[in-house]
Design a protein around this motif. Structure first.
Motif, PDB file in Angstrom:
ATOM      1  N   ILE A 147      16.832  67.121 -20.835  1.00  0.00           N
ATOM      2  CA  ILE A 147      16.637  66.760 -19.435  1.00  0.00           C
ATOM      3  C   ILE A 147      15.186  66.349 -19.238  1.00  0.00           C
ATOM      4  N   ASP A 148      14.957  65.275 -18.509  1.00  0.00           N
ATOM      5  CA  ASP A 148      13.599  64.806 -18.265  1.00  0.00           C
ATOM      6  C   ASP A 148      12.837  65.779 -17.379  1.00  0.00           C
ATOM      7  N   ASP A 149      11.533  65.613 -17.331  1.00  0.00           N
ATOM      8  CA  ASP A 149      10.685  66.551 -16.594  1.00  0.00           C
ATOM      9  C   ASP A 149      10.558  66.229 -15.109  1.00  0.00           C
ATOM     10  N   ASP A 150      11.241  65.173 -14.652  1.00  0.00           N
ATOM     11  CA  ASP A 150      11.075  64.742 -13.254  1.00  0.00           C
ATOM     12  C   ASP A 150      12.414  64.622 -12.519  1.00  0.00           C
ATOM     13  N   ILE A 151      13.359  65.501 -12.841  1.00  0.00           N
ATOM     14  CA  ILE A 151      14.688  65.441 -12.225  1.00  0.00           C
ATOM     15  C   ILE A 151      14.708  66.279 -10.943  1.00  0.00           C
ATOM     16  N   THR A 152      15.128  65.652  -9.852  1.00  0.00           N
ATOM     17  CA  THR A 152      15.192  66.351  -8.561  1.00  0.00           C
ATOM     18  C   THR A 152      16.460  67.189  -8.473  1.00  0.00           C
ATOM     19  N   ASN A 153      17.588  66.578  -8.751  1.00  0.00           N
ATOM     20  CA  ASN A 153      18.855  67.313  -8.805  1.00  0.00           C
ATOM     21  C   ASN A 153      19.950  66.441  -9.413  1.00  0.00           C
ATOM     22  N   ILE A 154      21.115  67.024  -9.566  1.00  0.00           N
ATOM     23  CA  ILE A 154      22.323  66.304  -9.975  1.00  0.00           C
ATOM     24  C   ILE A 154      23.263  66.336  -8.784  1.00  0.00           C
ATOM     25  N   GLN A 155      23.829  65.189  -8.436  1.00  0.00           N
ATOM     26  CA  GLN A 155      24.716  65.102  -7.271  1.00  0.00           C
ATOM     27  C   GLN A 155      26.112  64.654  -7.696  1.00  0.00           C
ATOM     28  N   THR A 156      27.087  65.004  -6.868  1.00  0.00           N
ATOM     29  CA  THR A 156      28.429  64.459  -7.050  1.00  0.00           C
ATOM     30  C   THR A 156      28.423  62.987  -6.650  1.00  0.00           C
ATOM     31  N   THR A 157      29.164  62.158  -7.361  1.00  0.00           N
ATOM     32  CA  THR A 157      29.253  60.728  -7.039  1.00  0.00           C
ATOM     33  C   THR A 157      30.726  60.331  -7.023  1.00  0.00           C
ATOM     34  N   GLU A 158      31.355  60.634  -5.916  1.00  0.00           N
ATOM     35  CA  GLU A 158      32.764  60.286  -5.732  1.00  0.00           C
ATOM     36  C   GLU A 158      32.853  59.048  -4.843  1.00  0.00           C
ATOM     37  N   PRO A 159      33.724  58.092  -5.171  1.00  0.00           N
ATOM     38  CA  PRO A 159      33.832  56.868  -4.368  1.00  0.00           C
ATOM     39  C   PRO A 159      34.134  57.181  -2.902  1.00  0.00           C
ATOM     40  N   LYS A 160      33.344  56.611  -2.011  1.00  0.00           N
ATOM     41  CA  LYS A 160      33.545  56.693  -0.557  1.00  0.00           C
ATOM     42  C   LYS A 160      33.447  58.121  -0.003  1.00  0.00           C
ATOM     43  N   ILE A 161      32.864  59.026  -0.790  1.00  0.00           N
ATOM     44  CA  ILE A 161      32.658  60.396  -0.325  1.00  0.00           C
ATOM     45  C   ILE A 161      31.164  60.693  -0.383  1.00  0.00           C
ATOM     46  N   LYS A 162      30.624  61.294   0.660  1.00  0.00           N
ATOM     47  CA  LYS A 162      29.201  61.584   0.713  1.00  0.00           C
ATOM     48  C   LYS A 162      28.794  62.493  -0.455  1.00  0.00           C
ATOM     49  N   ASN A 163      27.709  62.115  -1.100  1.00  0.00           N
ATOM     50  CA  ASN A 163      27.227  62.903  -2.235  1.00  0.00           C
ATOM     51  C   ASN A 163      26.846  64.314  -1.807  1.00  0.00           C
ATOM     52  N   LYS A 164      27.034  65.251  -2.728  1.00  0.00           N
ATOM     53  CA  LYS A 164      26.583  66.619  -2.523  1.00  0.00           C
ATOM     54  C   LYS A 164      25.807  67.067  -3.746  1.00  0.00           C
ATOM     55  N   THR A 165      24.808  67.902  -3.537  1.00  0.00           N
ATOM     56  CA  THR A 165      24.078  68.470  -4.664  1.00  0.00           C
ATOM     57  C   THR A 165      24.988  69.426  -5.429  1.00  0.00           C
ATOM     58  N   VAL A 166      24.978  69.316  -6.749  1.00  0.00           N
ATOM     59  CA  VAL A 166      25.739  70.261  -7.573  1.00  0.00           C
ATOM     60  C   VAL A 166      25.103  71.636  -7.418  1.00  0.00           C
ATOM     61  N   GLU A 167      25.893  72.590  -6.960  1.00  0.00           N
ATOM     62  CA  GLU A 167      25.356  73.920  -6.639  1.00  0.00           C
ATOM     63  C   GLU A 167      25.270  74.839  -7.853  1.00  0.00           C
ATOM     64  N   ASN A 168      25.990  74.509  -8.923  1.00  0.00           N
ATOM     65  CA  ASN A 168      25.973  75.360 -10.109  1.00  0.00           C
ATOM     66  C   ASN A 168      25.875  74.486 -11.359  1.00  0.00           C
ATOM     67  N   LEU A 169      24.651  74.162 -11.722  1.00  0.00           N
ATOM     68  CA  LEU A 169      24.431  73.291 -12.881  1.00  0.00           C
ATOM     69  C   LEU A 169      24.919  73.935 -14.167  1.00  0.00           C
ATOM     70  N   LYS A 170      24.741  75.241 -14.274  1.00  0.00           N
ATOM     71  CA  LYS A 170      25.161  75.933 -15.488  1.00  0.00           C
ATOM     72  C   LYS A 170      26.668  75.757 -15.697  1.00  0.00           C
ATOM     73  N   GLU A 171      27.424  75.874 -14.629  1.00  0.00           N
ATOM     74  CA  GLU A 171      28.872  75.695 -14.718  1.00  0.00           C
ATOM     75  C   GLU A 171      29.215  74.268 -15.133  1.00  0.00           C
ATOM     76  N   LEU A 172      28.478  73.287 -14.596  1.00  0.00           N
ATOM     77  CA  LEU A 172      28.713  71.892 -14.950  1.00  0.00           C
ATOM     78  C   LEU A 172      28.426  71.657 -16.430  1.00  0.00           C
ATOM     79  N   PHE A 173      27.325  72.216 -16.936  1.00  0.00           N
ATOM     80  CA  PHE A 173      26.993  72.055 -18.349  1.00  0.00           C
ATOM     81  C   PHE A 173      28.055  72.704 -19.240  1.00  0.00           C
ATOM     82  N   VAL A 174      28.455  73.926 -18.890  1.00  0.00           N
ATOM     83  CA  VAL A 174      29.442  74.646 -19.690  1.00  0.00           C
ATOM     84  C   VAL A 174      30.772  73.889 -19.723  1.00  0.00           C
ATOM     85  N   SER A 175      31.232  73.428 -18.561  1.00  0.00           N
ATOM     86  CA  SER A 175      32.518  72.723 -18.519  1.00  0.00           C
ATOM     87  C   SER A 175      32.458  71.417 -19.303  1.00  0.00           C
TER      88      SER A 175
END
Length: 267
Positions: free
Chosen positions: A90-118
């Protein structure tokens, strides 16, 4: 998910002259997500003395004296970890990871560890995964895809494979994808998620080595080298700003259920 608690994942961050930025961005993001162990910061020799204090400032952080170029540093990361270990670069300047679903407002991923594990679980026992390069959901499919897709180094995960040797001083993320593909290892692009960062804008890092005009030249040289070596798998594309990009020719033919290795037959 109980696997969140037992799966060991190493976080590898390459950094150069960005001490304050890494505190404000990536380390803040990791701490917010309760990722507070197995964090390795690979810094240039000139930055090492400035960064070493992070080991006392943050539990679970180890500062490693690495190399002056991003290419050497990324290869150092591969060399540093054992074969088969799970690594998140991961780069040193990452603000966050967001959901990117078509036509749905982005949301910040609340559990990065879960995303990495899955993501590692979806790969199985080897391979590479990543996310959309940005948080623009206009073109995002929101789906997982398997195949020869671009995986940016800004935030990607892989089972460490020491056969991977990067040679391009830029475009090394495209080269990594090609090498994983040629080894017939799965490449998973999670298009339901995007990386929030400012490419090419933040001071330090590669910007400390050369300006935008020079970087266009370097990018073009690296794209040409990759195309010349792997033109059966990729072609060149010039962006409006003059940056020469690499595009891949081959995709999965069954909606992402399997890899498509047709391009490698007889090779």
């Amino acid at each position: 998910n109980h696997s969140i608690y037992y799966m060991k994942i190493n976080i590898a961050i390459a950094s150069h002259k960005r001490l304050n930025l890494i505190r404000k961005k990536t380390l803040k993001l990791l701490r917010k997500n309760n990722i507070d162990e197995n964090i390795f910061i690979f810094v240039s020799p000139i930055s090492w003395a400035d960064y070493i204090g992070l080991e006392k400032e943050y539990n679970g952080v180890k500062v490693i004296k690495s190399y002056n170029t991003i290419l050497e540093t990324r290869n150092h990361i591969i060399d540093y970890f054992d074969e088969g270990e799970r690594v998140i670069e991961i780069d040193d300047d990452i603000t966050n990871i967001q959901t990117t679903e078509p036509k749905i407002k982005n949301k910040t991923v609340e559990n990065l560890k879960e995303l990495f594990v899955s993501s590692f679980e979806k790969l199985g026992n080897n391979g590479l995964f990543g996310f959309n390069a940005n948080i623009n959901n206009y073109y995002a499919t929101g789906k997982d895809k398997l195949g020869l897709y671009s995986i940016v180094n800004s935030c990607c995960g892989y089972y460490n494979d020491k056969r991977i040797k990067l040679t391009c001083k830029e475009k090394e993320d495209f080269e990594r994808c090609i090498l994983f593909f040629k080894l017939r290892l799965p490449i998973l692009k999670r298009c339901g998620y995007g990386i929030n960062t400012r490419y090419w804008k933040n001071p330090g890092g590669i910007q400390d080595h050369y300006d935008f005009k020079h970087r266009i030249i370097v990018q073009s040289e690296c794209a040409n080298a990759l195309w010349f070596k792997y033109q059966d798998l990729c072609y060149m594309y010039v962006r409006a700003n003059g940056i020469v990009d690499i595009r891949f020719r081959y995709r999965s033919k069954d909606g992402g259920k399997t890899m498509n290795y047709d391009a490698l037959k007889g090779k």
